[in-house]
Write a protein that holds these residues in place. Structure first.
Motif, short mmCIF file in Angstrom:
data_model
loop_
_atom_site.label_atom_id
_atom_site.label_comp_id
_atom_site.label_asym_id
_atom_site.label_seq_id
_atom_site.Cartn_x
_atom_site.Cartn_y
_atom_site.Cartn_z
N ASP A 1 11.82 -0.30 3.14
CA ASP A 1 10.72 0.17 3.99
C ASP A 1 10.01 1.31 3.26
OD1 ASP A 1 9.06 1.33 5.90
OD2 ASP A 1 10.43 0.93 7.55
N TRP A 2 8.91 0.98 2.59
CA TRP A 2 8.21 1.97 1.78
C TRP A 2 7.51 3.02 2.62
CZ3 TRP A 2 8.65 3.12 -3.17
CH2 TRP A 2 9.21 2.17 -4.03
N CYS A 3 7.04 2.66 3.79
CA CYS A 3 6.39 3.65 4.65
C CYS A 3 7.40 4.71 5.08
CB CYS A 3 5.78 2.96 5.86
SG CYS A 3 4.94 4.10 6.99
N ARG A 4 8.56 4.28 5.51
CA ARG A 4 9.60 5.22 5.92
C ARG A 4 10.04 6.08 4.74
NH1 ARG A 4 14.67 2.95 9.17
NH2 ARG A 4 12.95 2.69 10.68
N TYR A 5 10.16 5.45 3.57
CA TYR A 5 10.54 6.20 2.36
C TYR A 5 9.53 7.30 2.08
CZ TYR A 5 11.12 7.27 -2.61
OH TYR A 5 11.25 7.91 -3.81
N TYR A 6 8.24 6.94 2.16
CA TYR A 6 7.21 7.93 1.86
C TYR A 6 7.25 9.09 2.85
CZ TYR A 6 2.91 10.19 0.63
OH TYR A 6 2.00 11.13 0.22
N LEU A 7 7.35 8.77 4.12
CA LEU A 7 7.34 9.82 5.14
C LEU A 7 8.53 10.76 4.97
CD1 LEU A 7 6.31 7.72 8.27
CD2 LEU A 7 4.88 9.26 6.91
N SER A 8 9.70 10.19 4.67
CA SER A 8 10.89 11.02 4.46
C SER A 8 10.75 11.88 3.22
CB SER A 8 12.12 10.11 4.34
OG SER A 8 13.26 10.87 4.00
N LYS A 9 10.25 11.29 2.16
CA LYS A 9 10.08 12.01 0.90
C LYS A 9 9.03 13.12 1.06
CE LYS A 9 10.66 12.04 -3.69
NZ LYS A 9 11.96 12.30 -4.33
N VAL B 1 0.84 -1.20 0.00
CA VAL B 1 0.00 0.00 0.00
C VAL B 1 0.87 1.25 0.00
CG1 VAL B 1 -1.63 1.34 1.37
CG2 VAL B 1 -1.99 -1.11 1.05
N TRP B 2 1.90 1.26 0.83
CA TRP B 2 2.79 2.41 0.89
C TRP B 2 3.65 2.52 -0.37
CZ3 TRP B 2 2.26 6.38 3.97
CH2 TRP B 2 1.50 6.22 5.13
N ARG B 3 3.96 1.39 -0.97
CA ARG B 3 4.69 1.43 -2.26
C ARG B 3 3.81 2.09 -3.31
NH1 ARG B 3 5.26 -1.30 -7.10
NH2 ARG B 3 7.42 -1.42 -7.90
N SER B 4 2.54 1.68 -3.37
CA SER B 4 1.62 2.27 -4.35
C SER B 4 1.46 3.76 -4.13
CB SER B 4 0.26 1.58 -4.27
OG SER B 4 0.36 0.21 -4.61
N LYS B 5 1.34 4.17 -2.86
CA LYS B 5 1.18 5.60 -2.56
C LYS B 5 2.44 6.37 -2.94
CE LYS B 5 -0.12 8.85 1.13
NZ LYS B 5 -1.13 9.51 0.28
N SER B 6 3.60 5.80 -2.68
CA SER B 6 4.87 6.46 -3.01
C SER B 6 4.99 6.67 -4.52
CB SER B 6 6.05 5.63 -2.50
OG SER B 6 6.04 5.54 -1.10
N LEU B 7 4.71 5.62 -5.28
CA LEU B 7 4.84 5.72 -6.73
C LEU B 7 3.77 6.63 -7.32
CD1 LEU B 7 5.71 2.02 -7.67
CD2 LEU B 7 7.23 3.91 -7.02
#
Length: 316
Positions: free
Chosen positions: A85-93, A44-50
């Motif tokens: 860790d896609w959640c951490r990636y998203y939050l940082s980005k 889910v977090w991967r999809s949101k990030s992309l």
């Protein structure tokens, strides 16, 4: 009857990921175990990030594997592998983007984009491949902070087009269209690429000109070897200056200067006397076909072949 959100299909619940900010998603996930399970899922977090920031990991892999260009170490480090860790990636980005002023970001992106266009014109003049590497890196850096810049996708695709990676270029153009459908150069370049790809493969029931990205098709090779043999009057498997000059005159209607004839052999393949060999002749037509398949079909027509069937026309 009251509908509970966790009773909705997962695909509907997951769409909320694209609409809500991370803090809101976190608060929503605390309302039930079902939602917590959904919104804690890495996919889910991967999809949101992309969705929010673009898939620069795919762009990096597509670009580097198809071109052989090595982008700068900072870009390689960031995009060679997807995050663990896609959640951490998203939050940082998300935090880094929010900290920047959007208007200032746009001005910087447009300035870099204009500089890249000037560099591409320089490449067309001197053919320095290092320029392509620099421009590509610049475009990826812009997309890293401004993922909706359609012009960056266009320039990356144009570089692939220049390097004859046409299918990969189309993929990038389609990605660019998804973020900026109003950027007209994307459509123009894709139309040109599709025209060339269609020329490679021919119309329905037409034999293709290419067997793959680096090889002439068997029907085209056969026709070209017949043409070569017709001009190789002394049958020594090479076209001397007179023979090559006759071929070029009959093909284009003009007599080439002697330096041009020597350069043909030097560039595409010559024998010990500097004359264009049979393999050099085929190499020349491979380059021309990759660049403009319609010109090769036109040449066949001049020499008595049907451009559509690649077969010799019957003599009247």
């Amino acid at each position: 009857m009251v509908a509970r959100i966790e009773t909705f299909p997962d695909v509907v619940v997951e769409q909320l990921v694209y609409l809500l900010e991370p803090n809101d998603l976190f608060q929503l996930s605390l309302t039930s175990k079902t939602l917590f399970s959904i919104y804690s899922n890495a996919s889910v977090w991967r999809s949101k990030s992309l969705h929010d920031f673009g898939n620069l990991f795919h762009i990096y892999t597509l670009f580097t594997t198809s071109t052989g260009l090595e982008l700068y170490p900072d870009i390689q480090e960031k995009f060679e592998k997807e995050p663990t860790d896609w959640c951490r990636y998203y939050l940082s980005k998300n935090a880094s983007v929010n900290e920047q002023e959007e208007e200032k970001l746009m001005d910087e992106a447009d300035s870099e984009y204009a500089a890249a266009q000037a560099q591409l014109k320089q490449f067309q003049n001197d053919g320095n491949a290092a320029i392509l590497n620099e421009v590509a890196a610049k475009m990826i850096r812009i997309l890293d902070v401004f993922p909706a810049h359609g012009g960056c996708y266009y320039i990356l695709a144009f570089i692939l087009f220049v390097l004859n990676q046409l299918e990969e270029a189309v993929i990038l153009l389609q990605m660019g269209r998804s973020v900026d459908s109003s950027f007209e150069p994307i459509d123009e370049l894709e139309e040109e690429i599709q025209r060339i790809l269609k020329g490679y493969g021919g119309e329905e029931d037409e034999p293709p000109l290419l067997a793959n990205d680096t090889t002439l098709s068997a029907p085209l090779t056969e026709a070209l070897l017949e043409i070569f043999s017709n001009f190789d009057k002394d049958k020594d498997n090479a076209l001397n200056n007179k023979e090559l000059g006759n071929f070029i005159y009959e093909t284009n209607g003009s007599h080439p200067p002697p330096p041009f004839l020597r350069q043909m052999g030097q560039r595409f393949g010559s024998n010990s006397q500097g004359w264009l060999t049979k393999d050099g002749f085929l190499a020349f037509y491979l380059e021309q076909t990759l660049d403009d398949p319609s010109e090769t079909r036109s040449d066949l027509g001049v020499h008595g072949y049907d451009p559509h069937t690649l077969k010799k026309r019957m003599e009247e």
